[in-house]
Design an enzyme around this catalytic site. Structure first.
Site, PDB file in Angstrom:
ATOM      1  N   ALA A  30       0.560  -1.216   0.050  1.00 54.72           N
ATOM      2  CA  ALA A  30       0.007  -0.134  -0.017  1.00 54.72           C
ATOM      3  C   ALA A  30       0.940   1.494  -0.089  1.00 54.72           C
ATOM      4  O   ALA A  30       0.400   2.061  -0.709  1.00 54.72           O
ATOM      5  CB  ALA A  30      -0.930  -0.078   1.192  1.00 54.72           C
ATOM      6  N   THR A  34       0.230   5.220  -1.767  1.00 54.64           N
ATOM      7  CA  THR A  34      -0.313   6.249  -0.640  1.00 54.64           C
ATOM      8  C   THR A  34       0.443   7.497  -1.154  1.00 54.64           C
ATOM      9  O   THR A  34      -0.096   8.592  -1.005  1.00 54.64           O
ATOM     10  CB  THR A  34       0.050   5.879   0.624  1.00 54.64           C
ATOM     11  OG1 THR A  34       1.364   5.279   0.761  1.00 54.64           O
ATOM     12  CG2 THR A  34      -0.951   5.049   1.475  1.00 54.64           C
ATOM     13  N   HIS A 131      -3.763  -9.333  -5.149  1.00 58.19           N
ATOM     14  CA  HIS A 131      -5.002  -9.259  -4.810  1.00 58.19           C
ATOM     15  C   HIS A 131      -6.207  -8.823  -5.766  1.00 58.19           C
ATOM     16  O   HIS A 131      -7.101  -8.285  -5.630  1.00 58.19           O
ATOM     17  CB  HIS A 131      -5.027  -7.977  -3.587  1.00 58.19           C
ATOM     18  CG  HIS A 131      -4.288  -8.497  -2.240  1.00 58.19           C
ATOM     19  ND1 HIS A 131      -3.920  -7.638  -1.348  1.00 58.19           N
ATOM     20  CD2 HIS A 131      -3.723  -9.854  -1.804  1.00 58.19           C
ATOM     21  CE1 HIS A 131      -3.603  -8.288  -0.396  1.00 58.19           C
ATOM     22  NE2 HIS A 131      -3.291  -9.413  -0.523  1.00 58.19           N
ATOM     23  N   CYS A 158     -25.701 -11.124 -13.871  1.00 54.73           N
ATOM     24  CA  CYS A 158     -25.631 -11.814 -15.108  1.00 54.73           C
ATOM     25  C   CYS A 158     -26.917 -12.074 -15.737  1.00 54.73           C
ATOM     26  O   CYS A 158     -27.887 -12.416 -15.194  1.00 54.73           O
ATOM     27  CB  CYS A 158     -24.434 -12.771 -14.923  1.00 54.73           C
ATOM     28  SG  CYS A 158     -23.952 -13.481 -16.430  1.00 54.73           S
ATOM     29  N   THR A 198       5.087  -2.170   2.346  1.00 55.08           N
ATOM     30  CA  THR A 198       4.472  -3.104   2.928  1.00 55.08           C
ATOM     31  C   THR A 198       5.263  -3.463   4.452  1.00 55.08           C
ATOM     32  O   THR A 198       6.237  -3.526   4.405  1.00 55.08           O
ATOM     33  CB  THR A 198       4.353  -4.183   2.297  1.00 55.08           C
ATOM     34  OG1 THR A 198       3.826  -5.492   2.681  1.00 55.08           O
ATOM     35  CG2 THR A 198       5.576  -4.917   1.588  1.00 55.08           C
ATOM     36  N   SER A 199       4.185  -3.593   5.303  1.00 54.79           N
ATOM     37  CA  SER A 199       4.597  -4.121   6.726  1.00 54.79           C
ATOM     38  C   SER A 199       5.359  -5.169   6.725  1.00 54.79           C
ATOM     39  O   SER A 199       5.964  -5.599   7.784  1.00 54.79           O
ATOM     40  CB  SER A 199       3.524  -3.919   7.674  1.00 54.79           C
ATOM     41  OG  SER A 199       2.885  -4.928   7.370  1.00 54.79           O
ATOM     42  N   ILE A 239       9.295   6.675  -0.936  1.00 58.21           N
ATOM     43  CA  ILE A 239       9.878   5.731  -1.881  1.00 58.21           C
ATOM     44  C   ILE A 239       9.733   6.514  -3.382  1.00 58.21           C
ATOM     45  O   ILE A 239      10.778   6.380  -4.041  1.00 58.21           O
ATOM     46  CB  ILE A 239       8.759   4.592  -2.137  1.00 58.21           C
ATOM     47  CG1 ILE A 239       8.600   3.915  -0.759  1.00 58.21           C
ATOM     48  CG2 ILE A 239       9.102   3.674  -3.302  1.00 58.21           C
ATOM     49  CD1 ILE A 239       7.263   2.775  -0.540  1.00 58.21           C
TER      50      ILE A 239
HETATM   51 ZN   LIG Z   1     -23.249 -15.760 -15.542  1.00 55.90          ZN
END
Ligand SMILES: [Zn+2]
Length: 248
Positions: A30, A34, A131, A158, A198-199, A239
């Site tokens: 993150a 940030t 992620h 859908c 990242t931690s 960074i």
């Molecule tokens: Zn579907």
């Protein structure tokens, strides 16, 4: 020493390391985003600071897959707010410089815990998104994949009657095996690993680092991490400011 001198010194160390290695891999969290103005979810100014909704669900609880299944329309509306906020943010010097390093053949891969797509928008080609991402969505029932526009504009249902969801990893879901395997391979084959923003406190970040067998581990984070002692280069400066000074 002034802040400016500290940034310069950090950049020189990082530059020397990049110049003397051939298989550099970047692993970011993150803190990389940030600096583009994206609030860290759990930070002081994080998106999650607002309290529970009228039903008593906290912001964190509203990101669980179970919540999506029981409140798909609310999840949808909240995702749109998040999507718009993240789309308004621009890549910073870190994203652009990593893309340049990749084009120059010095950087092998970017591994990220962020879903904002800023590495892609910064020009990086090979990005392992642990992620997931916000560019696509798919139906949980029939499996059809759509552009995210389908979810944003036409809602969660859908044609088959199933629920369409963004291709992000929600709380309560495991990470994609393919992404994990790809990240492990890149880290295991890297001769230099840069971990930034990242931690390293939570899975999978902590575990992935164990696969690194190279000789130069760079840790860039404003705060202490559990791996500081293992770092060959430890950088506390912002960074993007440090990457901004790197010459490709
Ligand atoms: Zn579907």
């Amino acid at each position: 020493m002034s802040d400016l001198m500290r940034v310069q010194e950090a950049a020189e160390k990082l530059q020397a390391a990049i110049d003397s290695h051939k298989r550099v891999v970047f692993f970011g969290g993150a803190g990389v985003s940030t600096e583009s103005g994206i609030p860290d979810y759990r930070g002081k100014d994080g998106i999650d600071k607002e309290g529970p909704d009228e039903e008593g669900y906290t912001p964190e609880e509203r990101r669980y897959h179970d919540y999506f299944l029981t409140h798909p329309d609310k999840f949808h509306d909240e995702f749109i707010v998040r999507f718009r906020a993240l789309s308004a943010v621009e890549p910073n010097a870190t994203h652009y410089k990593l893309a340049e390093l990749e084009r120059a053949g010095k950087l092998r891969a970017v591994i990220t815990q962020n879903i904002d797509g800023l590495h892609h928008r910064g020009g990086s080609q090979y990005v392992i998104e642990l992620h997931g991402n916000m560019r696509t969505c798919h139906c949980e029932k029939c499996g059809t994949t759509y552009d995210i526009k389908r979810f944003l504009d036409d809602g969660v249902r859908c044609d088959c009657g199933g629920l369409i969801r963004p291709d992000i990893v929600m709380f309560g879901e495991s990470l994609d095996d393919g992404a994990i395997t790809a990240a492990v391979n890149e880290i295991a084959n890297a001769d230099m690993l840069i971990i930034a923003g990242t931690s390293l406190a939570v899975y999978p970040a902590a575990g992935l680092v164990d696969y690194f067998r190279g000789d130069c581990l760079v840790l860039m984070d404003r705060q202490k991490t559990p791996r500081d002692g293992a770092a060959d280069i430890l950088i506390r400066e912002p960074i993007a400011e440090v990457f901004g000074k790197i010459k490709v």
